[in-house]
Scaffold this active site. Sequence first.
Site, PDB file in Angstrom:
ATOM      1  N   GLY A  43       4.213 -83.125  48.479  1.00  0.00           N
ATOM      2  CA  GLY A  43       4.478 -83.039  47.271  1.00  0.00           C
ATOM      3  C   GLY A  43       5.171 -84.023  46.721  1.00  0.00           C
ATOM      4  CB  CYS A  73      -2.065 -81.686  53.440  1.00  0.00           C
ATOM      5  SG  CYS A  73      -1.033 -81.345  52.784  1.00  0.00           S
ATOM      6  CB  THR A  75       0.509 -81.753  48.810  1.00  0.00           C
ATOM      7  OG1 THR A  75       1.178 -80.712  48.885  1.00  0.00           O
ATOM      8  CG2 THR A  75       0.814 -82.709  48.435  1.00  0.00           C
ATOM      9  CB  CYS A 183       2.869 -75.172  51.405  1.00  0.00           C
ATOM     10  SG  CYS A 183       3.166 -76.925  52.697  1.00  0.00           S
TER      11      CYS A 183
HETATM   12  N1  DGL Z   1       1.631 -78.890  53.827  1.00  0.00           N
HETATM   13  C1  DGL Z   1       1.416 -79.386  53.382  1.00  0.00           C
HETATM   14  C2  DGL Z   1       1.199 -78.962  51.964  1.00  0.00           C
HETATM   15  O1  DGL Z   1      -0.178 -77.850  52.727  1.00  0.00           O
HETATM   16  C3  DGL Z   1       3.110 -80.086  52.519  1.00  0.00           C
HETATM   17  C4  DGL Z   1       3.695 -81.224  51.916  1.00  0.00           C
HETATM   18  C5  DGL Z   1       4.392 -82.125  51.769  1.00  0.00           C
HETATM   19  O2  DGL Z   1       4.555 -82.956  52.569  1.00  0.00           O
HETATM   20  O3  DGL Z   1       5.033 -81.790  50.575  1.00  0.00           O
HETATM   21  O4  DGL Z   1       1.215 -79.234  50.625  1.00  0.00           O
END
Ligand code: DGL
EC number: 5.1.1.3
Length: 259
Positions: A43, A73, A75, A183
């Site tokens: 993030g 993910c 992000t 997320c």
């Molecule tokens: N699971 C990731 C997402 O959906 C987390 C991102 C991160 O590591 O900040 O954004």
Amino acid sequence: MSNKPIGIFDSGVGGTSIWKELHALLPHENTIYLADSKNAPYGPKGKDKIIKLSIKNVEFLLKKDCKLIVVACNTATTNAIKVLRENYDIPFIGIEPAIKPAALQTKNKAIGILATEGTLSSELFHNTAALYSNGITIVEQNGNGIVELIEHGKADSQEMKSLLKEYLSPMIKANIDYLVLGCTHYPYLMPLLLDFLPKSIKIIDSGEAVAKQTKAVLVQHNLLNNATIKPKNKFYTNSNPRVMQTLLNENFNAEYLDF
Ligand code: DGL
């Protein structure tokens, strides 16, 4: 038809929430899941770094001969999927915060989005939010610190309760009736969220939609696995596998691998 595996990656263990949806809908598919927990969270890292890490994960999955890759993910999707699609010749499925269904269904004309800094600052997110924000208040909240706690096996901790209280109270005050989990780590907060939020607030995420889209793309490319032998589901993490193991059913084995 193809019995090659589906590749799935996330910055860490959160994408297993997507893998569960995929496996429920496509139980005959072989899968390889990659948790880049050593580099979590993505993030706050900035677009260039997120693209580099995403490419590293994709290269690994391509060496394993994956037929399609699910970027589990938000992000990585919102920052890197365009570059991935431009550079690699296999289908990619991404995940984005479910703004559209929340915006279409809200009666209070107010929705909340909890996501990472990387997602909320991305062009893709801005464009989608702009498209659906007409007449609707969108309360955005950066979930700073939540991914780290989940990566350390603290999804149900006092620290997590305090963070959620801090992040969600302004949304309750703004009278939202939909909370979008932007997320893939956040579905693991469901017990705490249900406990904390008023019953009138509905919680939505994009997991099921991603699984359905994956199936549709496999069908479209004639890539479904029709073999009847028991599929292989591999889970790799470059950090302590114990955290991922507790999130998986005991039938599945999380393995450490330095990638
Ligand atoms: N699971 C990731 C997402 O959906 C987390 C991102 C991160 O590591 O900040 O954004």
